[in-house]
Design an enzyme around this catalytic site. Structure first.
Site, PDB file in Angstrom:
ATOM      1  N   ARG A  79      -1.521   0.866   3.533  1.00  0.00           N
ATOM      2  CA  ARG A  79      -1.977   2.118   4.129  1.00  0.00           C
ATOM      3  C   ARG A  79      -2.924   2.813   3.156  1.00  0.00           C
ATOM      4  O   ARG A  79      -2.538   3.055   2.010  1.00  0.00           O
ATOM      5  CB  ARG A  79      -0.729   2.969   4.382  1.00  0.00           C
ATOM      6  CG  ARG A  79      -0.881   4.058   5.356  1.00  0.00           C
ATOM      7  CD  ARG A  79       0.462   4.684   5.659  1.00  0.00           C
ATOM      8  NE  ARG A  79       0.988   5.486   4.571  1.00  0.00           N
ATOM      9  CZ  ARG A  79       1.694   6.597   4.733  1.00  0.00           C
ATOM     10  NH1 ARG A  79       1.968   7.018   5.946  1.00  0.00           N
ATOM     11  NH2 ARG A  79       2.151   7.269   3.715  1.00  0.00           N
ATOM     12  N   THR A  92      -6.878   8.130   4.191  1.00  0.00           N
ATOM     13  CA  THR A  92      -7.013   8.194   5.655  1.00  0.00           C
ATOM     14  C   THR A  92      -5.700   7.879   6.375  1.00  0.00           C
ATOM     15  O   THR A  92      -5.566   8.159   7.559  1.00  0.00           O
ATOM     16  CB  THR A  92      -8.046   7.168   6.143  1.00  0.00           C
ATOM     17  OG1 THR A  92      -7.540   5.846   5.847  1.00  0.00           O
ATOM     18  CG2 THR A  92      -9.393   7.343   5.441  1.00  0.00           C
ATOM     19  N   ASP A 109       8.535   6.171  -1.645  1.00  0.00           N
ATOM     20  CA  ASP A 109       7.702   4.988  -1.392  1.00  0.00           C
ATOM     21  C   ASP A 109       8.595   3.750  -1.430  1.00  0.00           C
ATOM     22  O   ASP A 109       9.040   3.323  -2.498  1.00  0.00           O
ATOM     23  CB  ASP A 109       6.587   4.888  -2.438  1.00  0.00           C
ATOM     24  CG  ASP A 109       5.575   3.807  -2.068  1.00  0.00           C
ATOM     25  OD1 ASP A 109       6.007   2.650  -1.837  1.00  0.00           O
ATOM     26  OD2 ASP A 109       4.381   4.111  -1.994  1.00  0.00           O
ATOM     27  N   ASP A 165       7.455   0.682  -3.630  1.00  0.00           N
ATOM     28  CA  ASP A 165       7.613   0.936  -5.068  1.00  0.00           C
ATOM     29  C   ASP A 165       9.082   0.907  -5.476  1.00  0.00           C
ATOM     30  O   ASP A 165       9.425   0.407  -6.554  1.00  0.00           O
ATOM     31  CB  ASP A 165       7.003   2.301  -5.439  1.00  0.00           C
ATOM     32  CG  ASP A 165       5.489   2.245  -5.502  1.00  0.00           C
ATOM     33  OD1 ASP A 165       4.938   1.135  -5.637  1.00  0.00           O
ATOM     34  OD2 ASP A 165       4.857   3.317  -5.406  1.00  0.00           O
TER      35      ASP A 165
HETATM   36  C1  PRP Z   1       4.390   1.644   3.753  1.00  0.00           C
HETATM   37  C2  PRP Z   1       5.531   1.149   4.615  1.00  0.00           C
HETATM   38  C3  PRP Z   1       4.852   0.873   5.924  1.00  0.00           C
HETATM   39  C4  PRP Z   1       3.797   1.951   5.984  1.00  0.00           C
HETATM   40  C5  PRP Z   1       4.293   3.047   6.897  1.00  0.00           C
HETATM   41  O1  PRP Z   1       3.662   0.579   3.259  1.00  0.00           O
HETATM   42  O2  PRP Z   1       6.208   0.052   4.088  1.00  0.00           O
HETATM   43  O3  PRP Z   1       4.248  -0.414   6.004  1.00  0.00           O
HETATM   44  O4  PRP Z   1       3.651   2.464   4.649  1.00  0.00           O
HETATM   45  O5  PRP Z   1       3.345   4.021   7.097  1.00  0.00           O
HETATM   46  P1  PRP Z   1       2.625   4.261   8.481  1.00  0.00           P
HETATM   47  O6  PRP Z   1       3.671   4.280   9.531  1.00  0.00           O
HETATM   48  O7  PRP Z   1       1.998   5.617   8.271  1.00  0.00           O
HETATM   49  O8  PRP Z   1       1.596   3.189   8.690  1.00  0.00           O
HETATM   50  P2  PRP Z   1       2.426   0.754   2.252  1.00  0.00           P
HETATM   51  O9  PRP Z   1       1.148   0.845   3.023  1.00  0.00           O
HETATM   52  O10 PRP Z   1       2.728   1.852   1.293  1.00  0.00           O
HETATM   53  O11 PRP Z   1       2.364  -0.655   1.520  1.00  0.00           O
HETATM   54  P3  PRP Z   1       3.403  -1.366   0.526  1.00  0.00           P
HETATM   55  O12 PRP Z   1       4.605  -1.788   1.349  1.00  0.00           O
HETATM   56  O13 PRP Z   1       2.627  -2.531   0.030  1.00  0.00           O
HETATM   57  O14 PRP Z   1       3.777  -0.397  -0.563  1.00  0.00           O
HETATM   58  N1  URA Z   2       5.510   4.633   3.336  1.00  0.00           N
HETATM   59  C1  URA Z   2       6.567   4.777   2.507  1.00  0.00           C
HETATM   60  O1  URA Z   2       6.875   3.879   1.708  1.00  0.00           O
HETATM   61  N2  URA Z   2       7.266   5.917   2.582  1.00  0.00           N
HETATM   62  C2  URA Z   2       6.968   6.896   3.433  1.00  0.00           C
HETATM   63  O2  URA Z   2       7.673   7.936   3.445  1.00  0.00           O
HETATM   64  C3  URA Z   2       5.866   6.741   4.291  1.00  0.00           C
HETATM   65  C4  URA Z   2       5.151   5.574   4.222  1.00  0.00           C
END
Ligand code: PRP
Ligand code: URA
Length: 206
Positions: free
Chosen positions: A101, A105, A197, A200
């Site tokens: 994400r 944006t 997160d 993380d």
């Molecule tokens: C996080 C989470 C989802 C997304 C949710 O991933 O694991 O995939 O955000 O957000 P949304 O509903 O607003 O799209 P992230 O993009 O942080 O990637 P990561 O798992 O690699 O940390």
């Molecule tokens: N992605 C995450 O990992 N946590 C949130 O709260 C939203 C998006």
């Protein structure tokens, strides 16, 4: 349709995951355990077919799963749910979708996709702990539908109404399963109270 799995064991474990002091090892373990518990509920309507078997006492008719199951974790955080569900469905194959994400944006960006051959005929469970704006889950469902798959379920730990609305509008045929429905998104698109997160916390990258 939205299903919120209000089960005391799930709620207890999720509360531990939410705590700021919960470290990576425990966070991963509780995610794994909740995924297993959710699998039990999510699979309760899976189709069965009769099969002739012989027990030590004689012949009878048993039942086995009629359709393959494919798990599709959204990288990275969805990976934390694979083992827990695969422990319950050891024959499940696993596809992967890489999405991140954009922090400004909040739009999802795809960087990887690989699916098993039989996905179009299978029951597909898309896995991601977080349903925030819904952008990532919507993009993942779009990608899975392009394979020809029609039986798709979305499995998240924590979601908010914004994300639920996005999925229900774009993909009304996809059932959504949550361990908890949270209050809101904050100004930078994070779920409140949420988990922080998820990627993380699972991989210890912050
Ligand atoms: C996080 C989470 C989802 C997304 C949710 O991933 O694991 O995939 O955000 O957000 P949304 O509903 O607003 O799209 P992230 O993009 O942080 O990637 P990561 O798992 O690699 O940390
Ligand atoms: N992605 C995450 O990992 N946590 C949130 O709260 C939203 C998006």
């Amino acid at each position: 349709m939205l299903h919120v799995l209000n089960h005391p064991l799930i709620t207890h474990k999720l509360t531990t995951m939410r705590k700021i002091e919960t470290g990576t090892k425990d966070f991963r373990q509780y995610l794994d355990e909740i995924a297993s518990l959710m699998a039990y509920e999510i699979t309760k309507d899976l189709p069965l077919r009769p099969i002739n078997i012989e027990t030590p006492m004689g012949k009878t008719v048993g039942y086995e799963m009629a359709q393959d199951v494919v798990l599709v974790p959204i990288l990275r955080a969805g990976l934390g749910m694979v083992d827990g569900i695969q422990n319950m469905i050891p024959t499940a194959k696993v596809g992967h979708i890489g999405l991140y994400r954009d922090e400004e944006t909040l739009e999802p960006h795809q960087y990887y996709a690989k699916f098993p051959k039989n996905i179009a005929q299978s029951i597909v469970l898309i896995l991601d702990p977080m349903l925030a704006t819904g952008g990532s889950a919507k993009a993942a469902i779009d990608m899975v539908k392009k394979t020809g798959a029609t039986n798709i379920k979305l499995i998240n730990l924590v979601g908010v109404q914004e994300g639920i609305d996005v999925i229900e509008k774009a993909h009304p045929d996809v059932d959504i399963y949550l361990a908890a429905k949270d209050e809101k998104l904050n100004e930078i698109g994070y779920i409140v109270p949420g988990l922080g997160d998820a990627g993380d916390r699972i991989f210890g990258t912050k």
